[in-house]
Design a protein around this motif. Structure first.
Motif, PDB file in Angstrom:
ATOM      1  N   ASP A   1     -19.421 -26.851 117.742  1.00  5.19           N
ATOM      2  CA  ASP A   1     -19.439 -27.204 119.164  1.00  5.19           C
ATOM      3  C   ASP A   1     -19.848 -28.662 119.347  1.00  5.19           C
ATOM      4  N   PRO A   2     -18.989 -29.487 119.957  1.00  3.96           N
ATOM      5  CA  PRO A   2     -19.361 -30.889 120.187  1.00  3.96           C
ATOM      6  C   PRO A   2     -20.677 -31.046 120.957  1.00  3.96           C
ATOM      7  N   ALA A   3     -21.005 -30.088 121.828  1.00  3.10           N
ATOM      8  CA  ALA A   3     -22.248 -30.183 122.592  1.00  3.10           C
ATOM      9  C   ALA A   3     -23.478 -30.083 121.696  1.00  3.10           C
ATOM     10  N   ASP A   4     -23.313 -29.537 120.491  1.00  3.05           N
ATOM     11  CA  ASP A   4     -24.440 -29.388 119.560  1.00  3.05           C
ATOM     12  C   ASP A   4     -24.510 -30.527 118.543  1.00  3.05           C
ATOM     13  N   ALA A   5     -23.649 -31.533 118.697  1.00  5.36           N
ATOM     14  CA  ALA A   5     -23.524 -32.563 117.667  1.00  5.36           C
ATOM     15  C   ALA A   5     -24.151 -33.887 118.091  1.00  5.36           C
ATOM     16  N   ASP A   6     -24.747 -34.573 117.119  1.00  9.41           N
ATOM     17  CA  ASP A   6     -25.239 -35.926 117.366  1.00  9.41           C
ATOM     18  C   ASP A   6     -24.079 -36.898 117.561  1.00  9.41           C
ATOM     19  N   THR A   7     -22.986 -36.636 116.860  1.00  2.39           N
ATOM     20  CA  THR A   7     -21.802 -37.485 116.994  1.00  2.39           C
ATOM     21  C   THR A   7     -20.545 -36.623 116.978  1.00  2.39           C
ATOM     22  N   VAL A   8     -19.568 -37.013 117.780  1.00  2.00           N
ATOM     23  CA  VAL A   8     -18.301 -36.283 117.873  1.00  2.00           C
ATOM     24  C   VAL A   8     -17.186 -37.201 117.375  1.00  2.00           C
ATOM     25  N   VAL A   9     -16.413 -36.706 116.410  1.00  2.00           N
ATOM     26  CA  VAL A   9     -15.276 -37.452 115.869  1.00  2.00           C
ATOM     27  C   VAL A   9     -14.001 -36.786 116.375  1.00  2.00           C
ATOM     28  N   VAL A  10     -13.208 -37.541 117.131  1.00  2.00           N
ATOM     29  CA  VAL A  10     -11.957 -37.016 117.682  1.00  2.00           C
ATOM     30  C   VAL A  10     -10.793 -37.579 116.876  1.00  2.00           C
ATOM     31  N   ASN A  11     -10.085 -36.684 116.187  1.00  2.00           N
ATOM     32  CA  ASN A  11      -8.915 -37.073 115.401  1.00  2.00           C
ATOM     33  C   ASN A  11      -7.708 -37.058 116.328  1.00  2.00           C
ATOM     34  N   THR A  12      -7.302 -38.235 116.759  1.00  2.00           N
ATOM     35  CA  THR A  12      -6.320 -38.377 117.831  1.00  2.00           C
ATOM     36  C   THR A  12      -4.892 -38.261 117.326  1.00  2.00           C
ATOM     37  N   CYS A  13      -3.972 -38.014 118.270  1.00  4.29           N
ATOM     38  CA  CYS A  13      -2.544 -37.990 117.994  1.00  4.29           C
ATOM     39  C   CYS A  13      -1.884 -39.135 118.747  1.00  4.29           C
ATOM     40  N   GLY A  14      -0.997 -39.873 118.078  1.00  2.00           N
ATOM     41  CA  GLY A  14      -0.320 -40.995 118.719  1.00  2.00           C
ATOM     42  C   GLY A  14       1.175 -40.827 118.741  1.00  2.00           C
ATOM     43  N   PHE A  15       1.657 -39.583 118.762  1.00  2.87           N
ATOM     44  CA  PHE A  15       3.079 -39.305 118.556  1.00  2.87           C
ATOM     45  C   PHE A  15       3.907 -39.615 119.800  1.00  2.87           C
ATOM     46  N   VAL A  16       3.606 -38.945 120.915  1.00  2.00           N
ATOM     47  CA  VAL A  16       4.344 -39.169 122.159  1.00  2.00           C
ATOM     48  C   VAL A  16       3.338 -39.352 123.289  1.00  2.00           C
ATOM     49  N   GLU A  17       3.845 -39.720 124.477  1.00  2.00           N
ATOM     50  CA  GLU A  17       2.970 -40.089 125.583  1.00  2.00           C
ATOM     51  C   GLU A  17       2.027 -38.962 125.972  1.00  2.00           C
ATOM     52  N   SER A  18       2.532 -37.726 126.014  1.00  2.00           N
ATOM     53  CA  SER A  18       1.675 -36.610 126.406  1.00  2.00           C
ATOM     54  C   SER A  18       0.547 -36.387 125.406  1.00  2.00           C
TER      55      SER A  18
END
Length: 466
Positions: free
Chosen positions: A42-59
């Motif tokens: 759960d991100p709410a329980d984390a000191d740091t949150v790493v978001v692995n993003t997608c850059g494929f299309v606009e949506s």
């Protein structure tokens, strides 16, 4: 490492996008755990949150930004101290993304992956990370296959490699396994090669070693992923390497099914078709990236093919494996697409009888050749055509599912919830191809169950155990 260290930092990985990103996240998680971080769900329980993003299309890019903003909100309400963007969007836009999204504490590129634990620890401590200026990653590798095969240096821009450490984030019975990274094709609509880099195969020994590890972790189905699986081995000097590797993967202890994703139709060789269709333990499943059927549109896409060649390919597949699963994606409304081109595509889809087809309306992507084309259709026309093809596909896939009533299938159970036992038959890929529901089974997650299909709803099937 001990888990009761007082200053142990916790981290949550949030993954967006494709199965290749899921593997990257598990490799990053492995490096972070080895570097002294405590992984939490759960991100709410984390000191740091790493978001692995997608850059494929606009949506997908919008989803990535929204997810980063949601994580950043936790800094005001929870224990979260830092939010970090990684992945394709972070690599593709670098400093531009960092400047436009100050809510994120750092934007890390692929070159930061090997030292991810040190990077994160410094960011949480308040150090400022200077985001990279993106560059065309196709220019960073030796050009010839011989140079690539002789090199033992780490491949820049690719998370996978011989020394990858992986930590499973999803304990389910299916796991993605990366064959390669990058792409050497130059499709005019696609920006992926510019930020993922040139095509680089993983060595067969590394793929097999990871497969054995996954088998020990309870994985029963391996889902082989890459940007173009038909190119596997070409940079190692053997374009038929996948045909050799697949039987070895199918023989791994604990693994019952091996599935290949993303085949380029123009590169799908007869020998590869035969291997996928007839090798015990390899699922007769063909994820064929047709993209369109009109020869004129395909040429503008910098691709090859026409309805005749595509249907002949499907005929060869079904001659060897009549019940094979077939899925594809198509782009509708490409610049210069005429009503006749659209009709050609629709006629092909009717004749192809595929299990699943993803439909995407065309939109310009930064830095692509197609973005410079004339004869673009307006957004309303693209949307209308996409809706038309989507409605046709929905009808066709429902018909195809109904044709499977009476077939005997082998279902890998992935979810059991109250009286619902949900899994996938061999023709159904993870997450995107529908499910098979067992009506009278007490099987648990990870079980393989033989059953007879007795009904369908859309792409989903209903089956009774044998």
């Amino acid at each position: 490492m001990t888990t009761d260290t007082p200053d142990l930092l916790s981290v949550a990985m949030v993954t967006l996008g494709c199965a290749r990103n899921e593997v990257d996240s598990e490799e990053l998680a492995g490096r972070l755990e080895a570097g002294g971080f405590l992984l939490v769900e759960d991100p709410a329980d984390a000191d740091t949150v790493v978001v692995n993003t997608c850059g494929f299309v606009e949506s997908a890019k919008k989803d990535s930004v929204d997810t980063l903003l949601e994580a950043a909100d936790l800094k005001a309400t929870g224990r979260t101290q830092a939010v970090v963007a990684v992945g394709c969007m972070a690599e593709r836009y670098g400093k531009e993304l960092a400047d436009s999204l100050p809510e994120a504490d750092a934007v890390l590129g692929f070159d930061d992956y090997p030292d991810i634990a040190d990077r994160l620890r410094a960011i949480v401590a308040g150090e400022t990370h200077q985001a990279h200026t993106p560059q065309d990653r196709r220019l960073l590798l030796p050009i010839t296959p011989v140079e690539r095969s002789l090199s033992t240096a780490p491949v820049p821009g690719h998370a996978s490699g011989p020394a990858s450490v992986r930590r499973r984030l999803d304990p389910g019975p299916t796991a993605s396994l990366k064959l390669a990274s990058g792409c050497d094709r130059r499709c005019s609509f696609c920006a992926i090669p510019s930020f993922r880099g040139s095509f680089v195969s993983r060595r067969p020994s590394d793929v097999l070693q990871e497969a054995r590890w996954l088998g020990e972790q309870g994985v029963r189905e391996l889902f082989l992923v890459s940007e173009n699986s038909t190119s596997y081995g070409k940079d190692l000097g053997d374009l038929r390497l996948l045909e050799t590797l697949l039987p070895e993967l199918a023989a791994v202890d604990g693994v019952d099914r091996v599935r290949v994703s993303y085949l380029q139709p123009a590169e799908t060789r007869p020998g590869l078709i035969e291997t996928i269709a007839t090798t015990p333990g390899v699922t007769p499943y063909f994820d064929l990236s047709f993209q369109h059927a009109s020869a004129a549109v395909l040429r503008r896409m910098r691709r090859f093919g026409d309805p005749g060649s595509f249907l002949a390919l499907l005929e060869r597949i079904r001659a060897l494996a009549p019940e094979a699963g077939v899925r594809s994606n198509v782009i509708v409304g490409f610049p210069g697409e005429t009503e006749e081109d659209l009709e050609t595509l629709c006629d092909f889809l009717v004749a192809a009888r595929m299990d699943v087809t993803g439909v995407f309306g065309y939109s310009d992507e930064d830095g692509t050749e197609a973005a410079t084309y004339d004869d673009k259709l307006d957004e309303d026309e693209v949307r209308a055509r996409a809706e038309h093809v989507s409605a046709l596909v929905e009808e066709l896939t429902s018909q195809r599912a109904a044709e499977r009533v009476g077939e005997t299938v082998e279902v890998l159970v992935e979810r059991v919830d109250d009286d619902t036992v949900e899994g996938r038959a061999a023709h159904q890929g993870p997450e995107v191809d529908g499910s098979t529901y067992l009506l009278d089974s007490d099987a648990g997650v990870g079980h393989l169950v033989r059953a007879t299909v007795v009904g369908s709803e859309g792409v989903d099937l209903y089956a009774r155990t044998l």
